[in-house]
Design a protein around this motif. Structure first.
Motif, PDB file in Angstrom:
ATOM      1  N   ALA A 170     -38.477  19.422   8.938  1.00 57.12           N
ATOM      2  CA  ALA A 170     -40.168  19.528   9.189  1.00 57.12           C
ATOM      3  C   ALA A 170     -40.119  19.834  10.711  1.00 57.12           C
ATOM      4  O   ALA A 170     -39.676  18.921  11.639  1.00 57.12           O
ATOM      5  CB  ALA A 170     -40.610  18.139   8.919  1.00 57.12           C
ATOM      6  N   ASP A 171     -40.768  20.946  10.840  1.00 57.00           N
ATOM      7  CA  ASP A 171     -40.948  21.341  12.173  1.00 57.00           C
ATOM      8  C   ASP A 171     -39.858  21.562  13.234  1.00 57.00           C
ATOM      9  O   ASP A 171     -39.750  20.986  14.375  1.00 57.00           O
ATOM     10  CB  ASP A 171     -42.033  20.569  12.952  1.00 57.00           C
ATOM     11  N   GLY A 172     -38.649  22.017  12.418  1.00 57.52           N
ATOM     12  CA  GLY A 172     -37.427  22.099  13.022  1.00 57.52           C
ATOM     13  C   GLY A 172     -36.690  20.837  13.076  1.00 57.52           C
ATOM     14  O   GLY A 172     -35.496  21.098  13.910  1.00 57.52           O
ATOM     15  N   ASN A 173     -37.313  19.560  12.818  1.00 54.37           N
ATOM     16  CA  ASN A 173     -36.119  18.531  12.753  1.00 54.37           C
ATOM     17  C   ASN A 173     -35.761  18.104  11.266  1.00 54.37           C
ATOM     18  O   ASN A 173     -36.528  17.990  10.520  1.00 54.37           O
ATOM     19  CB  ASN A 173     -37.032  17.314  13.322  1.00 54.37           C
ATOM     20  N   TYR A 174     -34.545  17.450  11.466  1.00 54.18           N
ATOM     21  CA  TYR A 174     -33.998  17.176  10.322  1.00 54.18           C
ATOM     22  C   TYR A 174     -34.432  15.876   9.781  1.00 54.18           C
ATOM     23  O   TYR A 174     -35.052  15.069  10.346  1.00 54.18           O
ATOM     24  CB  TYR A 174     -32.444  16.848  10.280  1.00 54.18           C
ATOM     25  N   ILE A 175     -34.925  16.008   8.280  1.00 54.17           N
ATOM     26  CA  ILE A 175     -35.356  14.791   7.600  1.00 54.17           C
ATOM     27  C   ILE A 175     -34.544  14.401   6.576  1.00 54.17           C
ATOM     28  O   ILE A 175     -33.554  15.200   6.024  1.00 54.17           O
ATOM     29  CB  ILE A 175     -36.724  15.100   7.325  1.00 54.17           C
ATOM     30  N   PHE A 208     -37.068   5.895  12.307  1.00 59.32           N
ATOM     31  CA  PHE A 208     -36.599   7.103  11.468  1.00 59.32           C
ATOM     32  C   PHE A 208     -37.927   7.771  11.561  1.00 59.32           C
ATOM     33  O   PHE A 208     -38.132   8.555  10.651  1.00 59.32           O
ATOM     34  CB  PHE A 208     -35.748   6.993  10.416  1.00 59.32           C
ATOM     35  N   SER A 209     -39.050   7.607  12.418  1.00 56.96           N
ATOM     36  CA  SER A 209     -40.209   8.364  12.418  1.00 56.96           C
ATOM     37  C   SER A 209     -39.955   9.740  12.536  1.00 56.96           C
ATOM     38  O   SER A 209     -39.278  10.079  13.464  1.00 56.96           O
ATOM     39  CB  SER A 209     -41.164   7.747  13.377  1.00 56.96           C
ATOM     40  N   PRO A 210     -40.432  10.599  11.878  1.00 55.25           N
ATOM     41  CA  PRO A 210     -40.196  12.120  11.573  1.00 55.25           C
ATOM     42  C   PRO A 210     -40.882  12.750  13.049  1.00 55.25           C
ATOM     43  O   PRO A 210     -42.081  12.287  13.457  1.00 55.25           O
ATOM     44  CB  PRO A 210     -41.085  12.501  10.638  1.00 55.25           C
ATOM     45  N   TYR A 211     -39.970  13.619  13.808  1.00 54.89           N
ATOM     46  CA  TYR A 211     -40.432  14.404  15.004  1.00 54.89           C
ATOM     47  C   TYR A 211     -41.281  15.636  14.557  1.00 54.89           C
ATOM     48  O   TYR A 211     -40.745  16.214  13.717  1.00 54.89           O
ATOM     49  CB  TYR A 211     -39.254  14.820  15.704  1.00 54.89           C
ATOM     50  N   LYS A 212     -42.581  15.879  14.842  1.00 55.62           N
ATOM     51  CA  LYS A 212     -43.264  17.060  14.456  1.00 55.62           C
ATOM     52  C   LYS A 212     -43.852  17.608  15.648  1.00 55.62           C
ATOM     53  O   LYS A 212     -44.165  16.915  16.835  1.00 55.62           O
ATOM     54  CB  LYS A 212     -44.312  16.629  13.451  1.00 55.62           C
ATOM     55  N   HIS A 213     -44.249  18.845  15.698  1.00 56.24           N
ATOM     56  CA  HIS A 213     -44.887  19.569  16.923  1.00 56.24           C
ATOM     57  C   HIS A 213     -46.436  19.904  16.446  1.00 56.24           C
ATOM     58  O   HIS A 213     -47.287  20.130  17.459  1.00 56.24           O
ATOM     59  CB  HIS A 213     -44.190  20.783  17.500  1.00 56.24           C
TER      60      HIS A 213
END
Length: 632
Positions: free
Chosen positions: A303-308, A584-589
């Motif tokens: 998601a937005d370039g970050n692994y989930i 483990f909160s998702p990183y997004k832009h």
């Protein structure tokens, strides 16, 4: 299966739809895993550029997507522009030459780079003047799927955008055999200045789903007279319409997939049993896309370039500027339709995933046109039962009697206040020295100092900047709350598994383990009739910057006081969505905030500079929903 050399790949790209006729392109097999745009075609597809130095030329050209020849802007002669393929850890230089009669720019969306390389004219650099070349230079500190676009005027609507694919330094944890970018966009033959002017004069100019006497009768038959009257009375008093799904619709938009209208049928090839990675990018100006591949499940892996952590779904909504990487593994020797319908329906973008050239699959029927609901006004069932059907004024509506409950006040100031400020103003000495690394298998977390104890979002609105009633704010929801489990209007109850923000859980722990020491609470506000948008009822021209101290940890809380979604993008810094995933909160832009929703996320102010912070709906940004964030 994760090495770049593991297999050959094929793709078919057809000639652009010209005067209603799509001419078939000639596909060519090429070496390497990522090669979607290397096919030989009569009308060239975007190229894939690799290496550490890139030359991009911005020029005016003509296109014909609808049977009408109109002007567009292209990069190196293509729309979309070339896909740029980088490797994490390398330093890249991109020389951008402006062949236009006006200023231009390129912003690297989602990239962690120095502010002076971010590409926002008037904020982080001067822009690229006509006839001039600007050389961007920065070290690539991340991997994943991103994109680039102009940040000058309405040039983004005219075609100035392209994809970025960044390979990780080590082994990619995602296993796949073939790799394709799927770039979604919206195109209009109308000049964007005219489109914007139309919206300012009449905000529902492109909405052909207005309610009529006929729809009133249908609602009475389905919901009863009392419920229908109550619903319409509330909406009327709030200057809202349940059909305000999108400001710009298929009334003027043609939807493109990798620069191809639906009839051109962009096609990607596979062999049955292969794992195919599709990198979906919403590069549109104003369109939320609902994406699915009928009869084929999608496993979301980034998601937005970050692994989930992988989550399997049938459908997902992409807000403007969001990216999602999915893995599909078709087992059958058949074609599949890649189907992307806008939230406002009306038309669609479409491509094909097929084992052989020339194959097609059935295009599904579009879903019904959605309507805004009571939830979009912050109204629950209990509140509905307590309302009187007639004679209801704003001071009698639940949640609106005391306007201070929603941060509303006649006394207002554009100055950004310290909200729940730090007790001692201290900053961890380890923070702010360099951008924190993207979470990965080898990253270690920054430990919090014992003095920092704030860990949960504030449950009250204490410390908010008061809003002023007036032309900029006509109404507020009766109640706002997190809607992370809600897939969005038009997607509930459709019988498919739909991705929600509650499903996103990072594959790797976050790097900054410190709790925030203060909160910044911002209201997303607007007057839908006058097409005025802003933060805290102020347009960019009226507002002071938001100031962050280098190295501090801050919680942003966004409260959507409008009945439209807003994809909010903060340049230069990660936004760590608080969705219950803890470490483990998702990183997004980019975060898509639904109507009447309250969303919180954490920011590490680890990169100094002046950063743009705005709604990524192009015409909302132009109408005022833009702020500057200064890290110093």
């Amino acid at each position: 299966m994760a090495t770049p050399e593991r297999d050959h790949s094929f793709t078919l790209t057809r000639r652009r739809f010209v005067e209603g006729v799509a001419a078939v392109g000639i596909a060519a097999a090429v070496e390497g895993k990522f090669n979607q745009a290397d096919a030989e075609v009569i009308d060239p597809a975007p190229s894939v550029l690799t290496g550490n130095h890139f030359d991009l030329a911005i020029e005016a050209h003509h296109v014909n997507f609808t049977g009408r020849r109109v002007e567009a802007l292209k990069i190196n002669g293509t729309l979309p522009g070339p896909t740029l393929k980088w490797r994490e850890g390398n330093t890249v230089t991109i020389a951008v030459t402006n062949h236009l009669p006006s200023e231009t720019s390129i912003h690297w969306h989602g990239m962690r780079i120095p502010a002076e390389m971010d590409g926002v004219p008037g904020l982080s650099f001067a822009g690229i003047a006509p006839g001039k070349t600007f050389v961007y230079r920065f070290r690539v500190l991340q991997n994943g799927t991103y994109w680039y676009h102009s940040h000058s005027g309405f040039q983004e609507q005219l075609g100035l955008w392209g994809a970025i694919v960044i390979e990780p330094q080590g082994k990619d944890p995602i296993e796949y055999d073939r790799d394709y970018v799927v770039l979604l966009s919206d195109w209009t033959d109308t000049k964007p200045e005219t489109l914007y002017s139309n919206l300012k004069k009449q905000s529902d100019y492109y909405n052909f789903h207005r309610r009529t006497a006929g729809t009133f009768i249908e609602d009475v038959k389905g919901k009863g007279l009392r419920s229908t009257l109550r619903n319409r009375l509330m909406l009327g008093r709030m200057d809202m319409s349940p059909t305000d799904i999108a400001d710009v619709t298929s009334a003027t938009y043609t939807y493109l997939m990798n620069g191809n209208p639906p009839d051109a049928n962009w096609t990607a090839l596979f062999k049955p049993g292969e794992r195919v990675r599709l990198r979906f990018i919403n590069a549109s100006a104003m369109t939320l896309f609902d994406v699915r591949i009928p009869d084929l499940s999608m496993t979301v892996v980034q998601a937005d370039g970050n692994y989930i952590q992988p989550v399997t779904v049938d459908e997902m909504r992409l807000g403007v500027a969001e990216t999602y990487d999915v893995i599909v593994q078709p087992q059958e020797d058949q074609a599949y339709t890649i189907f992307a319908q806008p939230e406002s329906r009306g038309s669609y973008a479409r491509g094909t995933l097929a084992p052989r050239l020339g194959m097609t699959a059935e295009v599904p029927l579009m879903d019904p046109y959605p309507n805004r609901t009571m939830a979009d006004m912050g109204i629950g069932i209990a509140q509905m039962k307590g309302m009187k059907m007639s004679g209801m004024s704003s001071d009698q509506m639940p949640g609106m009697k005391d306007m201070q409950m929603n941060g509303m006040s006649a006394k207002s100031t554009p100055e950004m206040k310290d909200k729940s400020g730090m007790r001692d103003g201290s900053i961890d000495p380890l923070a702010g020295k360099t951008p924190f690394p993207q979470p990965g298998p080898r990253t270690t977390g920054l430990m919090p100092p014992p003095s920092q104890t704030m860990s949960r979002p504030a449950q009250t609105s204490e410390g908010e900047v008061p809003l002023r009633l007036g032309p900029e704010v006509t109404s507020v929801p009766m109640k706002t709350s997190p809607r992370l489990h809600d897939p969005g209007d038009g997607l509930n109850g459709n019988g498919r598994r739909v991705l929600t923000y509650a499903d996103l859980r990072a594959l790797y722990k976050g790097v900054d383990g410190r709790p925030p020491t203060r909160e910044i609470i911002l209201h997303l506000t607007g007057n839908m009739v006058r097409f005025i948008w802003g933060f805290d009822a102020y347009k960019f021209s009226q507002a002071e910057p938001i100031h962050l101290k280098l190295g501090e940890r801050v919680r942003f809380v966004l409260i959507n006081d409008t009945m439209m979604e807003h994809p909010i993008h903060l340049h230069g810094l990660w936004s760590e969505l608080e969705n219950g995933s803890g470490e483990f909160s998702p990183y997004k832009h980019t975060l898509l905030v639904k109507p009447a929703e309250r969303v919180s996320y954490l920011i590490s102010a680890d990169t100094p500079g002046r950063w743009a912070f705005h709604c990524h709906l192009l015409y909302h940004m132009a109408a005022g929903m833009f702020r500057a964030v200064v890290v110093s």
